[in-house]
Design a protein around this motif. Sequence first.
Motif, PDB file in Angstrom:
ATOM      1  N   ALA A 138      52.355 -27.343  75.150  1.00  0.00           N
ATOM      2  CA  ALA A 138      52.975 -27.573  76.457  1.00  0.00           C
ATOM      3  C   ALA A 138      52.831 -26.386  77.400  1.00  0.00           C
ATOM      4  O   ALA A 138      53.216 -26.474  78.568  1.00  0.00           O
ATOM      5  N   GLY A 139      52.292 -25.261  76.911  1.00  0.00           N
ATOM      6  CA  GLY A 139      52.108 -24.092  77.758  1.00  0.00           C
ATOM      7  C   GLY A 139      53.330 -23.208  77.877  1.00  0.00           C
ATOM      8  O   GLY A 139      53.368 -22.324  78.725  1.00  0.00           O
ATOM      9  N   ARG A 140      54.333 -23.408  77.024  1.00  0.00           N
ATOM     10  CA  ARG A 140      55.537 -22.582  77.087  1.00  0.00           C
ATOM     11  C   ARG A 140      55.321 -21.216  76.427  1.00  0.00           C
ATOM     12  O   ARG A 140      56.062 -20.275  76.695  1.00  0.00           O
ATOM     13  N   VAL A 141      54.350 -21.124  75.527  1.00  0.00           N
ATOM     14  CA  VAL A 141      53.999 -19.838  74.922  1.00  0.00           C
ATOM     15  C   VAL A 141      52.500 -19.627  75.074  1.00  0.00           C
ATOM     16  O   VAL A 141      51.720 -20.580  75.171  1.00  0.00           O
ATOM     17  N   ASP A 142      52.074 -18.354  75.109  1.00  0.00           N
ATOM     18  CA  ASP A 142      50.667 -18.017  75.292  1.00  0.00           C
ATOM     19  C   ASP A 142      49.923 -17.944  73.960  1.00  0.00           C
ATOM     20  O   ASP A 142      48.747 -18.301  73.870  1.00  0.00           O
ATOM     21  N   LEU A 143      50.609 -17.450  72.938  1.00  0.00           N
ATOM     22  CA  LEU A 143      50.059 -17.345  71.587  1.00  0.00           C
ATOM     23  C   LEU A 143      51.137 -17.799  70.617  1.00  0.00           C
ATOM     24  O   LEU A 143      52.327 -17.800  70.941  1.00  0.00           O
ATOM     25  N   ALA A 144      50.715 -18.162  69.408  1.00  0.00           N
ATOM     26  CA  ALA A 144      51.686 -18.552  68.394  1.00  0.00           C
ATOM     27  C   ALA A 144      51.156 -18.186  67.017  1.00  0.00           C
ATOM     28  O   ALA A 144      49.945 -18.158  66.794  1.00  0.00           O
ATOM     29  N   MET A 145      52.084 -17.875  66.129  1.00  0.00           N
ATOM     30  CA  MET A 145      51.748 -17.721  64.717  1.00  0.00           C
ATOM     31  C   MET A 145      52.403 -18.884  63.987  1.00  0.00           C
ATOM     32  O   MET A 145      53.611 -19.116  64.125  1.00  0.00           O
ATOM     33  N   LEU A 146      51.594 -19.629  63.251  1.00  0.00           N
ATOM     34  CA  LEU A 146      52.040 -20.879  62.640  1.00  0.00           C
ATOM     35  C   LEU A 146      51.705 -20.900  61.155  1.00  0.00           C
ATOM     36  O   LEU A 146      50.700 -20.319  60.726  1.00  0.00           O
ATOM     37  N   TYR A 147      52.522 -21.614  60.397  1.00  0.00           N
ATOM     38  CA  TYR A 147      52.237 -21.844  58.986  1.00  0.00           C
ATOM     39  C   TYR A 147      51.552 -23.198  58.811  1.00  0.00           C
ATOM     40  O   TYR A 147      52.088 -24.235  59.198  1.00  0.00           O
ATOM     41  N   ASP A 148      50.362 -23.179  58.248  1.00  0.00           N
ATOM     42  CA  ASP A 148      49.646 -24.396  57.844  1.00  0.00           C
ATOM     43  C   ASP A 148      49.717 -25.512  58.885  1.00  0.00           C
ATOM     44  O   ASP A 148      50.141 -26.637  58.584  1.00  0.00           O
ATOM     45  N   PRO A 149      49.309 -25.256  60.118  1.00  0.00           N
ATOM     46  CA  PRO A 149      49.387 -26.315  61.142  1.00  0.00           C
ATOM     47  C   PRO A 149      48.338 -27.397  60.897  1.00  0.00           C
ATOM     48  O   PRO A 149      47.265 -27.115  60.335  1.00  0.00           O
ATOM     49  N   PRO A 150      48.618 -28.624  61.302  1.00  0.00           N
ATOM     50  CA  PRO A 150      47.612 -29.682  61.183  1.00  0.00           C
ATOM     51  C   PRO A 150      46.466 -29.431  62.154  1.00  0.00           C
ATOM     52  O   PRO A 150      46.661 -28.780  63.191  1.00  0.00           O
ATOM     53  N   PRO A 151      45.260 -29.915  61.851  1.00  0.00           N
ATOM     54  CA  PRO A 151      44.131 -29.729  62.776  1.00  0.00           C
ATOM     55  C   PRO A 151      44.439 -30.342  64.136  1.00  0.00           C
ATOM     56  O   PRO A 151      45.151 -31.340  64.238  1.00  0.00           O
ATOM     57  N   SER A 152      43.908 -29.710  65.180  1.00  0.00           N
ATOM     58  CA  SER A 152      44.102 -30.223  66.535  1.00  0.00           C
ATOM     59  C   SER A 152      42.900 -29.841  67.386  1.00  0.00           C
ATOM     60  O   SER A 152      42.510 -28.669  67.402  1.00  0.00           O
ATOM     61  N   PRO A 153      42.310 -30.798  68.105  1.00  0.00           N
ATOM     62  CA  PRO A 153      41.202 -30.453  69.002  1.00  0.00           C
ATOM     63  C   PRO A 153      41.655 -29.618  70.188  1.00  0.00           C
ATOM     64  O   PRO A 153      40.828 -29.031  70.890  1.00  0.00           O
ATOM     65  N   GLN A 154      42.968 -29.530  70.417  1.00  0.00           N
ATOM     66  CA  GLN A 154      43.492 -28.788  71.562  1.00  0.00           C
ATOM     67  C   GLN A 154      43.793 -27.328  71.239  1.00  0.00           C
ATOM     68  O   GLN A 154      44.060 -26.541  72.149  1.00  0.00           O
ATOM     69  N   LEU A 155      43.770 -26.966  69.943  1.00  0.00           N
ATOM     70  CA  LEU A 155      44.159 -25.624  69.537  1.00  0.00           C
ATOM     71  C   LEU A 155      43.071 -24.961  68.700  1.00  0.00           C
ATOM     72  O   LEU A 155      42.317 -25.634  67.997  1.00  0.00           O
ATOM     73  N   THR A 156      43.010 -23.650  68.781  1.00  0.00           N
ATOM     74  CA  THR A 156      42.140 -22.872  67.905  1.00  0.00           C
ATOM     75  C   THR A 156      43.016 -22.090  66.933  1.00  0.00           C
ATOM     76  O   THR A 156      44.079 -21.583  67.320  1.00  0.00           O
ATOM     77  N   TYR A 157      42.578 -21.991  65.680  1.00  0.00           N
ATOM     78  CA  TYR A 157      43.332 -21.308  64.640  1.00  0.00           C
ATOM     79  C   TYR A 157      42.489 -20.193  64.033  1.00  0.00           C
ATOM     80  O   TYR A 157      41.289 -20.349  63.832  1.00  0.00           O
ATOM     81  N   GLU A 158      43.154 -19.110  63.716  1.00  0.00           N
ATOM     82  CA  GLU A 158      42.511 -17.997  63.010  1.00  0.00           C
ATOM     83  C   GLU A 158      43.448 -17.547  61.898  1.00  0.00           C
ATOM     84  O   GLU A 158      44.570 -17.113  62.153  1.00  0.00           O
TER      85      GLU A 158
END
Length: 308
Positions: A138-158
């Motif tokens: 939603a654009g409320r945060v610029d970066l995030a640290m997440l545990y085991d997020p599901p795949p998403s074409p809208q997000l990049t994970y490292e």
Amino acid sequence: MDLRQIEYFVRVAENRSFSRAAGQLAISQPSLSRQVGLLEQELGQHLLYRNGRGVEPTEAGLRFLEHARALLALAARAKEDLRSMGDTPSGKLTIGLPPRIALVLTPPLVRAFHEAFPNASITVAEGLSVQVREWLLAGRVDLAMLYDPPPSPQLTYESLFREELVLAAARTHRPDLPARVTVAQLRDYPLILPSAPNAIRALVESVCRAHGVHLRVVAEVDAVHTLVELANQGPACAILPRSAVRGPEPQPNLVVADIVAPRILNDLVLASARHRPATRLAGATAALLRGLDLAAAFQGRAAPTQSG
């Protein structure tokens, strides 16, 4: 479209009131109504309707509200990006962290951030990984640290850090926990787990489902510290990341069994949105996070510092 008119509409829609929005914006209510009316004329849609309690967005208004927030966020990021063109990035960065990460990482992160970017400010928003992921979308945060997020074409994970899950129980638990338990043997233990859609719960159930293991969950607790305390006192076992047993306060009354065949690894990732261009400050903060010694932090050693 006029960004000012878009901001006016968002304020009215969020406050459900022209008068409250006018007060926040420090303009007269007739001027505010006129600007929103001009926006409606340009779009060819009624965006708001009046009721006895104030105003409500129409169906078109609700749809446009999503676009309006995204446009305002993009404009704010553009300003911040240009302001950060000097030698040292400036502006404001908001990062979303799960509570367990925030507890360990916030002090060293804020300290390192201000040392590296003295002209910038940082906001730490805490929430479960599922919630933080929605904030990022939603654009409320610029970066995030997440545990085991599901795949998403809208997000990049490292991936930044992988940690094994363990089975923990009170020393008084009977029978005694062995040094190791297999995934198949987890079915034999009464378990305390977070409730869905918690990332740990989703990970554990995914692995067990793949091995045909049905778990006996006797209690669901979302907060990790409460889950640890229940395992300390109760007859049931908890599946936890190893760091949750080690700290920030050691748990001498807990015994731990490694989970094997297979091991279950909790993956902590750095996430960003594909559809929003990263500001220079966001890119520099991501590099800072990559340099933190997360293994030291989660193993209860000295505060993490940038690795060299």
